[in-house]
Structures are given as C-alpha cells and as structure tokens.
Design a protein around this motif. Sequence first.
Motif, PDB file in Angstrom:
ATOM      1  N   LEU A 152       0.837  -1.206   0.000  1.00  0.00           N
ATOM      2  CA  LEU A 152       0.000   0.000   0.000  1.00  0.00           C
ATOM      3  C   LEU A 152       0.871   1.254   0.000  1.00  0.00           C
ATOM      4  O   LEU A 152       0.558   2.240  -0.652  1.00  0.00           O
ATOM      5  CB  LEU A 152      -0.915  -0.006   1.222  1.00  0.00           C
ATOM      6  N   GLN A 157      -3.686   3.637  -3.230  1.00  0.00           N
ATOM      7  CA  GLN A 157      -4.508   4.479  -2.372  1.00  0.00           C
ATOM      8  C   GLN A 157      -5.953   3.997  -2.334  1.00  0.00           C
ATOM      9  O   GLN A 157      -6.858   4.747  -1.999  1.00  0.00           O
ATOM     10  CB  GLN A 157      -4.466   5.935  -2.863  1.00  0.00           C
ATOM     11  N   ASN A 159      -9.424   2.777  -1.388  1.00  0.00           N
ATOM     12  CA  ASN A 159     -10.201   2.882  -0.161  1.00  0.00           C
ATOM     13  C   ASN A 159     -10.911   1.575   0.121  1.00  0.00           C
ATOM     14  O   ASN A 159     -11.529   1.004  -0.758  1.00  0.00           O
ATOM     15  CB  ASN A 159     -11.215   4.027  -0.307  1.00  0.00           C
ATOM     16  N   GLU A 301      -0.476   2.192   9.588  1.00  0.00           N
ATOM     17  CA  GLU A 301      -0.794   2.489   8.189  1.00  0.00           C
ATOM     18  C   GLU A 301      -2.015   1.709   7.724  1.00  0.00           C
ATOM     19  O   GLU A 301      -2.865   2.238   7.006  1.00  0.00           O
ATOM     20  CB  GLU A 301       0.413   2.179   7.305  1.00  0.00           C
ATOM     21  N   LYS A 305      -5.802   3.116   6.596  1.00  0.00           N
ATOM     22  CA  LYS A 305      -6.447   2.742   5.332  1.00  0.00           C
ATOM     23  C   LYS A 305      -7.838   2.147   5.554  1.00  0.00           C
ATOM     24  O   LYS A 305      -8.486   1.705   4.604  1.00  0.00           O
ATOM     25  CB  LYS A 305      -5.582   1.729   4.577  1.00  0.00           C
TER      26      LYS A 305
END
Length: 373
Positions: A152, A157, A159, A301, A305
């Motif tokens: 990632l 990016q 979602n 991270e 996300k």
Amino acid sequence: MANEVLKKGGEVASEVSGDTRSFDFEGMRFGVKAWRASASGAREGGSPAVPIVLVHGFAQQASTWDDTAQLLADAGAECFGFKLAGHGAGACSAGGDPAERPGFFDLCFQARALLAFCRIVARDAGVAPVLVGYSMGGRVALQAACLAAGDLRDGDQLNRTALRSSAAFALCDRTRRLDVAGACQRDVAANAARMSAAAPFSALVLESAGTGPVDDAAREALRERNFAWAARVRGEGVSAFMDWWAGLPLFESQQHLPADQQERLRAGRLANDKESLALSFERAGAHAMPSQGESIRALCELAAKGIPVSYLAGELDAKYCKVASTLQTESQGAVSCRVVPAAGHNIHLEQSEAFNAILGEVVESCTPKPAAP
C-alpha cells in the motif's frame, strides 16, 4: 476434485476435499481446515458474515480453533484454519524432508503464502476475510500485515469502503461462496485486480503475539535463544522437549484447563517432527521479525487505510500485557488493544466466550450490510 491457479508472487493452487484441504504455494503444501457456515446462522437479508482465517501457534494444529470456529460457523461465518509449515503429520508432503527445503519455514515465505491464501478466500467470498493469528501464528500474520502495508505504501490508495462495495465483489450464491476450488459467476479478472491493489484482509486480530525486537541487541538475544531451543528439541526429541515447553511460566495458566483440553493440547504438540519444530525456531522465530518500530508503523498504516487492527492479551500473561501497553501507546490508539480478564497466553482456549465475543464484534464491523430494498 477441481483445482484453480492464481498467479501472484508465485504459483498458487488449492484443493477442496470435505473439511480437510490443502493449499500449495511455490512447492510447499499447507494444510487447511474448513468449517462451513451454518445455514441457520444466515444474517438478515441473506448477507453472509465475512469469512475468517485463523492461524495457530507453535507446535499446534488447526484443530486448536475447533471450538472457536464452530461457534463462529454456527453464527454464519465461514472459517479456515491455516496450518503453518512443518506442523502436524504429513505437513511437508509437498516438500519432502523438511531439512532439504528449510526455506519453506522462513517467516516471510509463510507470510506470503498466508496472503495468497487470503486472496483466494476473498475472491470466493466476495469480501476479504478477517485474519486472526495466535502467538507464532500472530507473528506470521503480523509479517503478512507488514508486507501488505508495504504494498500500500508503494503507491496504492484504494479505499477499503470502495473495495467492499465494488460490483466485482458481488456476493456469490451462499452454497458456493467459499468453495475455494469453485468457479463463481463474476468478473474474476476485475476481482483479482482489485484484490492485488489492497490488503487481502478486512481486519487483523493479533492474540498474544510479539511485535518484533526493539533493536539489534534484542534481535541477537532472541536469535541465540531460538537457536538454543532448536538444538534442544533436536537433541532431546519432541516428547521430552514438550514436557519442558509446557512447564514454561508462559503456559502456567493452562494448568487450570479441563483435563481433556490439556490432553488435546499435549497430543497436538506431540504430533510434530523435531526437525520441523527446530526449523520453525531458526527460520521463523521472533528474531526474524521486522523491528518493533517497523511493525507498529505498518499496523498504523493499515488502520489509517480503514483496516481495523486489534491486539489481545490475557490478564495473567504479564509479558504480552506489556506488549499490548506499548502498542497502545506507540500507535496512539490506532490499534485497539484489549486485556482479557482471567486469561493467560492462550485466550481462545482459556476464556473462549470473551474471545468469541470480541472476534464476533470485529466480524460484524467488517461484514457488508445488505443493500436497501
């Protein structure tokens, strides 16, 4: 018996045979145990719960999850027990003598295999599974999380909310949705493309797992300890080593488990090959993990996300309560850390109701809601 191959970081194949399955990854055959979701546990609107992938601890088998998985399956969640390299009889059937293929035991190799398996489960289910790792299994799951966070970090990016609602992830018919070798009717190419662009799990739950050495000195100390343990199991044999292992302070609280559970634990520990256990210490011990700082960064991270990360420690397990406290502080609350009362190192055995309640909450939070009529 059908086979299906996914090209992602090497050749992957999976087979289905009742509740016992095998999963081949780059020449290594991993055992898988499956618990089918109960039809009576179907959710309102017919939407099935998100599937769950469970990874056991050192010297254990997938069957350590039997009670937990059966309760979750009765509630409508498909469960898969992923068996680590070299654990249990016939565990190295695809690789022959474990000493001839030591790379199969590498922490990173097993983590990549686990990610590949999660991708196949996600592809069949229409939604990425919840990944649960206990102790050594948590170590492998955490390594997988670090690899996923790295992917990632390299530019994706995507979602997670958009991923879950993608048309390419429309749910299959309930009777076929997690047939790993089945051909579900949807756009597989688009599905695979989306899965490669995101972590192949909806949430991560770590139970009594280390987060990596804090510095080089700690890493060397762990390496020396693990190699000493490897030499001990090779020299003493499995039975004598496991008598010593079960007596470690870490497992003291397990002496209060019912006699039949203690017998099953011992039987599972004895059903192992000494060379495989030794290689697990040497190739996948805590010294092989990313540093604590790297691990916590990766977990934060993933949480950023939209992938929930939970850490569970037993109240009676002082070592991993300290890990939970450090993780809570260092992640600034991004990781949900819980201490389970009256539990030691193995929470899912010692306090199964509390463990199942927590896992049920995680599953519910990740399960797609039925579309409004």
